[in-house]
Design an enzyme around this catalytic site. Structure first.
Site, PDB file in Angstrom:
ATOM      1  N   CYS A  51       0.866  -1.176   0.000  1.00  0.00           N
ATOM      2  CA  CYS A  51       0.000   0.000   0.000  1.00  0.00           C
ATOM      3  C   CYS A  51       0.908   1.232   0.000  1.00  0.00           C
ATOM      4  CB  CYS A  51      -0.897  -0.003   1.236  1.00  0.00           C
ATOM      5  SG  CYS A  51      -1.815   1.542   1.452  1.00  0.00           S
ATOM      6  N   ASP A  58      -0.337  -5.818   0.266  1.00  0.00           N
ATOM      7  CA  ASP A  58      -1.589  -6.075  -0.429  1.00  0.00           C
ATOM      8  C   ASP A  58      -1.408  -7.359  -1.220  1.00  0.00           C
ATOM      9  OD1 ASP A  58      -3.123  -3.816   0.330  1.00  0.00           O
ATOM     10  OD2 ASP A  58      -2.084  -2.580  -1.143  1.00  0.00           O
ATOM     11  N   VAL A  73       5.776 -13.465 -24.227  1.00  0.00           N
ATOM     12  CA  VAL A  73       6.573 -12.992 -23.099  1.00  0.00           C
ATOM     13  C   VAL A  73       7.158 -14.236 -22.424  1.00  0.00           C
ATOM     14  CG1 VAL A  73       4.646 -12.867 -21.452  1.00  0.00           C
ATOM     15  CG2 VAL A  73       6.669 -11.487 -21.068  1.00  0.00           C
ATOM     16  N   GLU A  74       8.446 -14.230 -22.230  1.00  0.00           N
ATOM     17  CA  GLU A  74       9.132 -15.367 -21.625  1.00  0.00           C
ATOM     18  C   GLU A  74       8.723 -15.445 -20.149  1.00  0.00           C
ATOM     19  OE1 GLU A  74      11.433 -17.789 -19.572  1.00  0.00           O
ATOM     20  OE2 GLU A  74      12.043 -15.688 -19.336  1.00  0.00           O
ATOM     21  N   SER A  75       8.339 -16.629 -19.691  1.00  0.00           N
ATOM     22  CA  SER A  75       7.708 -16.767 -18.375  1.00  0.00           C
ATOM     23  C   SER A  75       8.630 -16.469 -17.195  1.00  0.00           C
ATOM     24  CB  SER A  75       7.091 -18.158 -18.222  1.00  0.00           C
ATOM     25  OG  SER A  75       8.060 -19.163 -18.320  1.00  0.00           O
ATOM     26  N   HIS A  92      -3.999  -0.523  -6.142  1.00  0.00           N
ATOM     27  CA  HIS A  92      -4.383  -1.711  -6.910  1.00  0.00           C
ATOM     28  C   HIS A  92      -4.528  -1.393  -8.396  1.00  0.00           C
ATOM     29  CE1 HIS A  92      -4.909  -3.332  -3.024  1.00  0.00           C
ATOM     30  NE2 HIS A  92      -6.211  -3.158  -2.878  1.00  0.00           N
ATOM     31  N   GLU A  93      -5.170  -0.262  -8.681  1.00  0.00           N
ATOM     32  CA  GLU A  93      -5.387   0.134 -10.074  1.00  0.00           C
ATOM     33  C   GLU A  93      -4.057   0.358 -10.787  1.00  0.00           C
ATOM     34  OE1 GLU A  93      -8.893   1.469  -7.562  1.00  0.00           O
ATOM     35  OE2 GLU A  93      -6.725   1.503  -7.341  1.00  0.00           O
TER      36      GLU A  93
END
Length: 153
Positions: A51, A58, A73-75, A92-93
């Site tokens: 936060c 969070d 995208v390589e993991s 969060h957004e």
């Protein structure tokens, strides 16, 4: 099979965890089927960030769906990128949308959506959704599979 491009590729190397999402590198790798529209899904059920006001942790369940163009995208690089949020303060957004935008910047997919299913903060769960536009016609796009937060009720 397409050759993996060199550069900052972290795959197969000892890699230190990035200190922040901004420092993290998302490695593109060639799509083995660039002529086929299909959905790739990544799920991170134990995502954490901080936060930005209180510094408290969070927690979220993040689901990323995308339709690749020339690159995937390589993991391992994605795992390191997502882990870099652990000590990063953001709402969060901000976290949810930043994840989507960084992946789009790295691989330029046909389409991407990210769902951030955040556990309650102050008694209120927050879910955040972002996508790049309308999904390509004809793809199978399953539900993200995360039920709404119900608590103990």
């Amino acid at each position: 099979m397409a050759e993996i491009e060199s550069g900052s590729l972290q795959l197969g190397k000892q890699t230190d965890a990035p200190r922040s999402p901004e420092e993290a590198v998302l490695d593109p790798v060639p799509n083995p089927h660039p002529d086929t529209l299909y959905v790739t899904r990544f799920v991170c059920p134990e995502f954490t960030s901080l936060c930005p006001v209180t510094g408290q942790p969070d927690f979220a369940h993040i689901v990323i769906d995308y339709v690749a163009d020339k690159h995937l995208v390589e993991s391992k690089s994605l795992k390191l990128f997502l882990g870099a949020f652990r000590n990063h303060g953001a709402f969060h957004e901000g976290c949810t949308v930043d994840i989507g935008k960084r992946i789009v910047e790295a691989i330029r997919p046909h389409w991407l959506r990210v769902g951030g299913y955040w556990y309650p903060r102050g008694g209120i769960p927050i879910d955040v959704f972002w996508q790049t536009g309308t999904p390509p016609e004809g793809i199978w796009l399953p539900d993200q599979g995360v039920p709404p937060y119900r608590g103990r009720g």
